[in-house]
Design a protein around this motif. Structure first.
Motif, PDB file in Angstrom:
ATOM      1  N   LEU A   1      -2.827  -0.213  -7.162  1.00  0.00           N
ATOM      2  CA  LEU A   1      -3.631  -1.277  -7.753  1.00  0.00           C
ATOM      3  C   LEU A   1      -4.505  -1.932  -6.685  1.00  0.00           C
ATOM      4  N   ALA A   2      -5.223  -3.012  -7.067  1.00  0.00           N
ATOM      5  CA  ALA A   2      -5.937  -3.836  -6.100  1.00  0.00           C
ATOM      6  C   ALA A   2      -4.919  -4.671  -5.336  1.00  0.00           C
TER       7      ALA A   2
ATOM      8  N   LEU B   1      -3.068   4.595 -17.801  1.00  0.00           N
ATOM      9  CA  LEU B   1      -2.665   3.193 -17.954  1.00  0.00           C
ATOM     10  C   LEU B   1      -1.188   3.022 -17.610  1.00  0.00           C
ATOM     11  N   ASP B   2      -0.348   3.919 -18.102  1.00  0.00           N
ATOM     12  CA  ASP B   2       1.089   3.842 -17.796  1.00  0.00           C
ATOM     13  C   ASP B   2       1.337   4.021 -16.302  1.00  0.00           C
ATOM     14  N   GLU B   3       0.575   4.904 -15.656  1.00  0.00           N
ATOM     15  CA  GLU B   3       0.763   5.160 -14.222  1.00  0.00           C
ATOM     16  C   GLU B   3       0.374   3.947 -13.393  1.00  0.00           C
ATOM     17  N   ALA B   4      -0.678   3.250 -13.795  1.00  0.00           N
ATOM     18  CA  ALA B   4      -1.100   2.056 -13.048  1.00  0.00           C
ATOM     19  C   ALA B   4      -0.110   0.913 -13.230  1.00  0.00           C
ATOM     20  N   THR B   5       0.339   0.692 -14.463  1.00  0.00           N
ATOM     21  CA  THR B   5       1.231  -0.445 -14.736  1.00  0.00           C
ATOM     22  C   THR B   5       2.647  -0.218 -14.219  1.00  0.00           C
TER      23      THR B   5
ATOM     24  N   ILE C   1       0.830  -1.202   0.000  1.00  0.00           N
ATOM     25  CA  ILE C   1       0.000   0.000   0.000  1.00  0.00           C
ATOM     26  C   ILE C   1       0.864   1.252   0.000  1.00  0.00           C
ATOM     27  N   GLN C   2       1.836   1.307   0.895  1.00  0.00           N
ATOM     28  CA  GLN C   2       2.673   2.497   0.978  1.00  0.00           C
ATOM     29  C   GLN C   2       3.521   2.668  -0.271  1.00  0.00           C
ATOM     30  N   PHE C   3       3.997   1.566  -0.829  1.00  0.00           N
ATOM     31  CA  PHE C   3       4.777   1.616  -2.070  1.00  0.00           C
ATOM     32  C   PHE C   3       3.930   2.196  -3.207  1.00  0.00           C
ATOM     33  N   MET C   4       2.705   1.694  -3.355  1.00  0.00           N
ATOM     34  CA  MET C   4       1.832   2.207  -4.417  1.00  0.00           C
ATOM     35  C   MET C   4       1.573   3.694  -4.246  1.00  0.00           C
ATOM     36  N   LEU C   5       1.278   4.132  -3.029  1.00  0.00           N
ATOM     37  CA  LEU C   5       1.025   5.543  -2.783  1.00  0.00           C
ATOM     38  C   LEU C   5       2.247   6.389  -3.137  1.00  0.00           C
ATOM     39  N   ASP C   6       3.432   5.910  -2.798  1.00  0.00           N
ATOM     40  CA  ASP C   6       4.653   6.657  -3.113  1.00  0.00           C
ATOM     41  C   ASP C   6       4.882   6.740  -4.626  1.00  0.00           C
TER      42      ASP C   6
END
Length: 460
Positions: free
Chosen positions: A407-408, A314-318, A182-187
């Motif tokens: 992501l999920a 899309l690029d930001e999510a992947t 979670i913290q990694f994704m937020l960063d």
């Protein structure tokens, strides 16, 4: 929602969209008839108003000229016109309310670039990443639900005991790994200029309508309190199915400025859905559950920029999967599998090597959807009343909204447990996550507790 003018002027386009998306129960002809009657009543009301104005002016003239009998007749005629106008306006208001409710049943029109198809078999794979040098052989991979119990980092039995099926405990190093994700994704998304939002968890019915969860998806959502089945009032609350709902509705019934756009928000939240998934492995483990964590990305943009922004989103999510070095693919979703509210949607599916599925990848294992990256155009903005003003002197227009999971979390955790597992039953922590786990490189698990953990012959 679609504007009534668009529906009125493009009935065949709307009919094609309803058919292409496989939406049932929409009486388009009935909607058009209501709209026609409403417009006739509005015209009749305008005519009655004009007549009443003329009669009112005659009353004054007759009185000035001393023609009291004619003045009284005009007064009586004015009263008749007033009563008739009230009847017409009341009926028009009834039809308008019904029309607005019925328009909510119509799906968004797919963008011209969306492939036509009836279901998931007709989705088009756009590209794959990370399959050049796989670190595991799917034949040797232990499914995450078995490995999670062996390492005592996932506990489905106690989750079901505490709450019910579809709920679970994530424990010890497993919980630490989920927090790290979670913290990694937020960063990652902060680096992409996303502004954090920590939203309310309950949302009201108006918010659910604004993003399209109501009325179509009411059965999939968790309702707070005891309400009548179809009575969705403003005090009704729901546990959010996705942070898309509160974040999009932050700006409901507001006019944003051109200089405000684009707005990019990210929100971490727990999410709640009743959907049970398919039989078999879809209902086992941590893949399709009733409560799950997710980071959601929501964008508000000028209409002319929304499709360029879709590619950027899309690029930001992947990028999360790229940095985790997890294999994945991107699908261009077909008309029949893209959803009610979207004009165009991409699905991002991570590769989980265990559980070789019939419809899985040709390298074995299966695909797990971790993000749907969608452009709604003005469909949600129209439902929620979100405008922007291009120039100070110009009229306000509907903006475009987009979102995608970033992501999920549970499915990414599943992919890590299966793709990064080792021959000795441990799990290697992806390098990108190690700073979030105090430098820990290997997940070795824990000893289970309680008498139920004792093997035969171990009890006293």
């Amino acid at each position: 929602m679609l504007s009534r003018q668009f529906v009125r002027e493009n009935p065949e386009t709307v009919r094609d969209a309803i058919e292409a998306k496989g939406v049932t129960g929409v009486d388009l002809d009935g909607i058009l008839e209501i709209d026609e009657e409403w417009r006739e009543l509005k015209a009749e009301g305008d005519d009655l108003r004009h007549q009443r104005n003329e009669v009112s002016s005659q009353i004054g003239e007759y009185k000035r000229e001393g023609e009291e009998e004619k003045a009284q007749e005009a007064i009586e005629r004015s009263q008749e016109l007033k009563e008739e106008l009230q009847r017409v306006e009341d009926r028009a208001d009834e039809l308008e309310a019904e029309l607005e409710e019925r328009l909510l049943e119509i799906p968004n029109v797919p963008h011209e670039s969306v492939p036509y198809g009836e279901g998931e078999a007709d989705n088009v794979e756009r590209y794959r990443e990370g399959f050049d040098d796989l670190r595991v052989d799917p034949d040797d991979v232990i499914p995450h639900y078995d490995l999670g119990e062996e390492l005592d980092v996932l506990d489905f039995e106690r989750g079901a005991k505490v709450t019910g099926g579809g709920f679970q405990f994530v424990k010890g190093e497993g919980a630490r790994l989920e927090h790290a994700l979670i913290q990694f994704m937020l960063d990652v998304h902060r680096e992409q200029d996303y502004v954090d939002v920590f939203p309310p968890i309950p949302v009201n019915s108006e918010s659910m309508r604004g993003t399209g969860q109501l009325p179509k998806f009411a059965e999939d959502a968790y309702r707070v309190g005891d309400r009548q089945e179809d009575d969705y009032d403003d005090d009704d609350l729901w546990l959010l199915p996705t942070a898309e709902v509160p974040v999009t509705n932050m700006y409901r019934d507001e006019i944003l400025l051109d200089d405000d756009l684009p707005i990019k928000h990210q929100a971490f939240s727990p999410n709640f859905r009743r959907e049970a998934g398919e039989h078999g492995t879809e209902t086992r483990g941590y893949v399709r559950v009733h409560q799950f964590n997710k980071v959601e990305l929501v964008n508000f943009v000028r209409p002319e920029e929304s499709y360029d922004r879709l590619e950027g989103l899309l690029d930001e999510a992947t990028e999360v999967l790229d940095r985790l070095e997890l294999p994945y693919r991107v699908l261009d979703m077909c008309t029949g599998d893209m959803g009610f509210t979207q004009a165009k949607k991409y699905d991002v599916e991570v590769w989980a090597p265990a559980d070789d599925m019939e419809d899985g990848p040709d390298v074995g294992g299966r695909w797990l959807e971790v993000s749907s990256v969608s452009n709604f155009e003005d469909f949600q903005a129209r439902r929620a009343g979100i405008h922007y003003r291009p120039e100070q002197h110009e009229s306000a227009e509907y903006l475009h909204t987009l979102n995608g999971s970033g992501l999920a979390v549970p499915r990414v955790l599943v992919a890590i447990m299966e793709y990064y597992q080792n021959d000795d039953g441990t799990i290697t922590v992806p390098e990108a996550l190690r700073p979030y786990m105090g430098g820990q490189e290997i997940i070795e698990g824990h000893e289970p507790v309680g008498e139920s953990a004792l093997g035969e012959g171990d009890s006293e």
